[in-house]
Every structure is written in C-alpha cells, then in structure tokens.
Design a protein around this motif. Structure first.
Motif, PDB file in Angstrom:
ATOM      1  N   ILE A  50      38.394 -20.008  -9.913  1.00 19.51           N
ATOM      2  CA  ILE A  50      38.719 -21.437  -9.972  1.00 19.51           C
ATOM      3  C   ILE A  50      38.150 -22.174  -8.757  1.00 19.51           C
ATOM      4  N   VAL A  51      38.362 -21.629  -7.579  1.00 16.35           N
ATOM      5  CA  VAL A  51      37.881 -22.288  -6.360  1.00 16.35           C
ATOM      6  C   VAL A  51      36.358 -22.322  -6.340  1.00 16.35           C
ATOM      7  N   GLU A  52      35.716 -21.271  -6.830  1.00 16.50           N
ATOM      8  CA  GLU A  52      34.250 -21.269  -6.902  1.00 16.50           C
ATOM      9  C   GLU A  52      33.749 -22.354  -7.843  1.00 16.50           C
ATOM     10  N   LEU A  53      34.419 -22.548  -8.967  1.00 15.78           N
ATOM     11  CA  LEU A  53      34.038 -23.619  -9.893  1.00 15.78           C
ATOM     12  C   LEU A  53      34.198 -24.994  -9.244  1.00 15.78           C
ATOM     13  N   LEU A  54      35.295 -25.194  -8.532  1.00 14.51           N
ATOM     14  CA  LEU A  54      35.491 -26.463  -7.835  1.00 14.51           C
ATOM     15  C   LEU A  54      34.434 -26.674  -6.754  1.00 14.51           C
ATOM     16  N   ASN A  55      34.118 -25.619  -6.017  1.00 15.38           N
ATOM     17  CA  ASN A  55      33.085 -25.713  -4.995  1.00 15.38           C
ATOM     18  C   ASN A  55      31.742 -26.063  -5.618  1.00 15.38           C
ATOM     19  N   SER A  56      31.414 -25.448  -6.732  1.00 12.17           N
ATOM     20  CA  SER A  56      30.153 -25.747  -7.407  1.00 12.17           C
ATOM     21  C   SER A  56      30.129 -27.195  -7.893  1.00 12.17           C
ATOM     22  N   GLY A  57      31.278 -27.680  -8.354  1.00 12.27           N
ATOM     23  CA  GLY A  57      31.370 -29.075  -8.771  1.00 12.27           C
ATOM     24  C   GLY A  57      31.138 -30.032  -7.621  1.00 12.27           C
ATOM     25  N   ILE A  58      31.710 -29.725  -6.476  1.00  9.86           N
ATOM     26  CA  ILE A  58      31.499 -30.553  -5.283  1.00  9.86           C
ATOM     27  C   ILE A  58      30.021 -30.564  -4.914  1.00  9.86           C
ATOM     28  N   GLU A  59      29.410 -29.381  -4.894  1.00  6.42           N
ATOM     29  CA  GLU A  59      27.998 -29.295  -4.533  1.00  6.42           C
ATOM     30  C   GLU A  59      27.125 -30.078  -5.510  1.00  6.42           C
ATOM     31  N   ALA A  60      27.410 -29.968  -6.799  1.00  8.81           N
ATOM     32  CA  ALA A  60      26.620 -30.690  -7.801  1.00  8.81           C
ATOM     33  C   ALA A  60      26.780 -32.198  -7.641  1.00  8.81           C
ATOM     34  N   ALA A  61      28.003 -32.656  -7.395  1.00 12.28           N
ATOM     35  CA  ALA A  61      28.238 -34.092  -7.226  1.00 12.28           C
ATOM     36  C   ALA A  61      27.539 -34.623  -5.983  1.00 12.28           C
ATOM     37  N   VAL A  62      27.615 -33.879  -4.901  1.00 12.40           N
ATOM     38  CA  VAL A  62      26.951 -34.311  -3.661  1.00 12.40           C
ATOM     39  C   VAL A  62      25.445 -34.353  -3.864  1.00 12.40           C
ATOM     40  N   ASP A  63      24.890 -33.330  -4.513  1.00 14.62           N
ATOM     41  CA  ASP A  63      23.448 -33.309  -4.750  1.00 14.62           C
ATOM     42  C   ASP A  63      23.015 -34.415  -5.716  1.00 14.62           C
ATOM     43  N   ARG A  64      23.884 -34.791  -6.646  1.00 19.95           N
ATOM     44  CA  ARG A  64      23.573 -35.870  -7.594  1.00 19.95           C
ATOM     45  C   ARG A  64      23.471 -37.205  -6.871  1.00 19.95           C
ATOM     46  N   ILE A  65      24.335 -37.384  -5.882  1.00 23.31           N
ATOM     47  CA  ILE A  65      24.327 -38.646  -5.137  1.00 23.31           C
ATOM     48  C   ILE A  65      23.055 -38.764  -4.321  1.00 23.31           C
ATOM     49  N   SER A  66      22.688 -37.693  -3.603  1.00 27.25           N
ATOM     50  CA  SER A  66      21.478 -37.731  -2.783  1.00 27.25           C
ATOM     51  C   SER A  66      21.159 -36.328  -2.296  1.00 27.25           C
ATOM     52  N   LEU A  67      19.877 -36.013  -2.257  1.00 23.35           N
ATOM     53  CA  LEU A  67      19.448 -34.741  -1.681  1.00 23.35           C
ATOM     54  C   LEU A  67      19.127 -34.871  -0.197  1.00 23.35           C
ATOM     55  N   ASP A  68      19.254 -36.105   0.331  1.00 26.40           N
ATOM     56  CA  ASP A  68      19.021 -36.317   1.756  1.00 26.40           C
ATOM     57  C   ASP A  68      20.093 -35.591   2.561  1.00 26.40           C
ATOM     58  N   VAL A  69      19.693 -35.101   3.726  1.00 30.70           N
ATOM     59  CA  VAL A  69      20.647 -34.446   4.620  1.00 30.70           C
ATOM     60  C   VAL A  69      21.537 -35.522   5.232  1.00 30.70           C
ATOM     61  N   HIS A  70      22.834 -35.339   5.066  1.00 25.38           N
ATOM     62  CA  HIS A  70      23.797 -36.275   5.635  1.00 25.38           C
ATOM     63  C   HIS A  70      24.993 -35.465   6.117  1.00 25.38           C
ATOM     64  N   ARG A  71      25.546 -35.842   7.242  1.00 27.56           N
ATOM     65  CA  ARG A  71      26.646 -35.061   7.822  1.00 27.56           C
ATOM     66  C   ARG A  71      27.865 -35.016   6.909  1.00 27.56           C
ATOM     67  N   LEU A  72      28.169 -36.092   6.200  1.00 25.90           N
ATOM     68  CA  LEU A  72      29.328 -36.074   5.303  1.00 25.90           C
ATOM     69  C   LEU A  72      29.086 -35.198   4.085  1.00 25.90           C
ATOM     70  N   ALA A  73      27.856 -35.200   3.573  1.00 22.18           N
ATOM     71  CA  ALA A  73      27.520 -34.314   2.457  1.00 22.18           C
ATOM     72  C   ALA A  73      27.632 -32.862   2.903  1.00 22.18           C
ATOM     73  N   GLY A  74      27.126 -32.583   4.098  1.00 20.54           N
ATOM     74  CA  GLY A  74      27.232 -31.231   4.641  1.00 20.54           C
ATOM     75  C   GLY A  74      28.671 -30.817   4.848  1.00 20.54           C
ATOM     76  N   ARG A  75      29.481 -31.754   5.317  1.00 24.20           N
ATOM     77  CA  ARG A  75      30.893 -31.463   5.536  1.00 24.20           C
ATOM     78  C   ARG A  75      31.594 -31.149   4.211  1.00 24.20           C
ATOM     79  N   ALA A  76      31.309 -31.929   3.174  1.00 20.28           N
ATOM     80  CA  ALA A  76      31.921 -31.695   1.867  1.00 20.28           C
ATOM     81  C   ALA A  76      31.555 -30.307   1.344  1.00 20.28           C
ATOM     82  N   LYS A  77      30.294 -29.951   1.469  1.00 11.91           N
ATOM     83  CA  LYS A  77      29.858 -28.628   1.013  1.00 11.91           C
ATOM     84  C   LYS A  77      30.477 -27.522   1.858  1.00 11.91           C
ATOM     85  N   ASP A  78      30.575 -27.750   3.162  1.00 12.61           N
ATOM     86  CA  ASP A  78      31.191 -26.755   4.045  1.00 12.61           C
ATOM     87  C   ASP A  78      32.663 -26.554   3.714  1.00 12.61           C
TER      88      ASP A  78
END
Length: 109
Positions: A50-78
């Motif tokens: 379940i947690v892996e699915l949620l993590n993958s969802g977060i990563e997909a949503a962040v990547d959908r918004i922008s592939l640019d490196v951003h500290r908040l995107a990195g924080r969300a993925k971390d």
C-alpha cells in the motif's frame, strides 16, 4: 485493478515487493500461529504494498507537474521513499519478532 496493473508494469520496486509478498503471505498462512500474530504478519506485508503504491502515486504526480529539479518536489519524493522504508522496517521487525522464533523452532527440531 488498473492501478495494480500499472504498478506491476511500470514500478520495479512494486514488482520486487510483490515478489517478496508471494513468498511471505503463504508462509504466514502455513506457520503454526494464532490468528492475531498471523494477521499481523499478513498486514505488515500488505502495508508495504500500500505504501509503495502511494509513493508511486506521489512520484507520478510530481513528475506530471514538472520534471524540473525543485526542492519541494524532491522533498515530496523523499517523504514517500521514507514512508516505504518505515513500512519495510515495520514489516521486517514484525516478521522477526512473530515468525522468527517459530521458524527457528521448526528448523532446530
């Protein structure tokens, strides 16, 4: 079901954890345990998925918004990755404490 299929096709970590689940879930059913410890073993494995699915969802949503490196995107993925790590640790601890002694007794006898 579409989400599970997509995770299977696209997420190697999910495939690895599902492979582990295919080993651990039958073992949890076969070990001579009371219902509550058996449920805890099963729940800890499913929690990882379940947690892996949620993590993958977060990563997909962040990547959908922008592939640019951003500290908040990195924080969300971390944070998502840290949640997976904690779930794996909980799973390992649960199995070590509940199944470990039972497996040890079966191997020694």
């Amino acid at each position: 079901m579409r989400g599970l299929g997509s995770a299977w096709r696209l997420e190697s970590a999910f495939r690895q954890e599902l492979a582990l689940a295919t080993l651990l879930l039958p073992l949890a059913l076969l070990l001579p345990l009371e219902p509550v410890p058996r449920l805890a073993l099963i729940a800890s494995v499913i929690l990882v998925l379940i947690v892996e699915l949620l993590n993958s969802g977060i990563e997909a949503a962040v990547d959908r918004i922008s592939l640019d490196v951003h500290r908040l995107a990195g924080r969300a993925k971390d944070y998502g990755s840290a949640a997976v790590l904690l779930a794996l640790g909980l799973c390992g601890l649960t199995w070590a404490l509940l199944a470990g002694p039972v497996i040890w007794r079966l191997l020694v006898n």
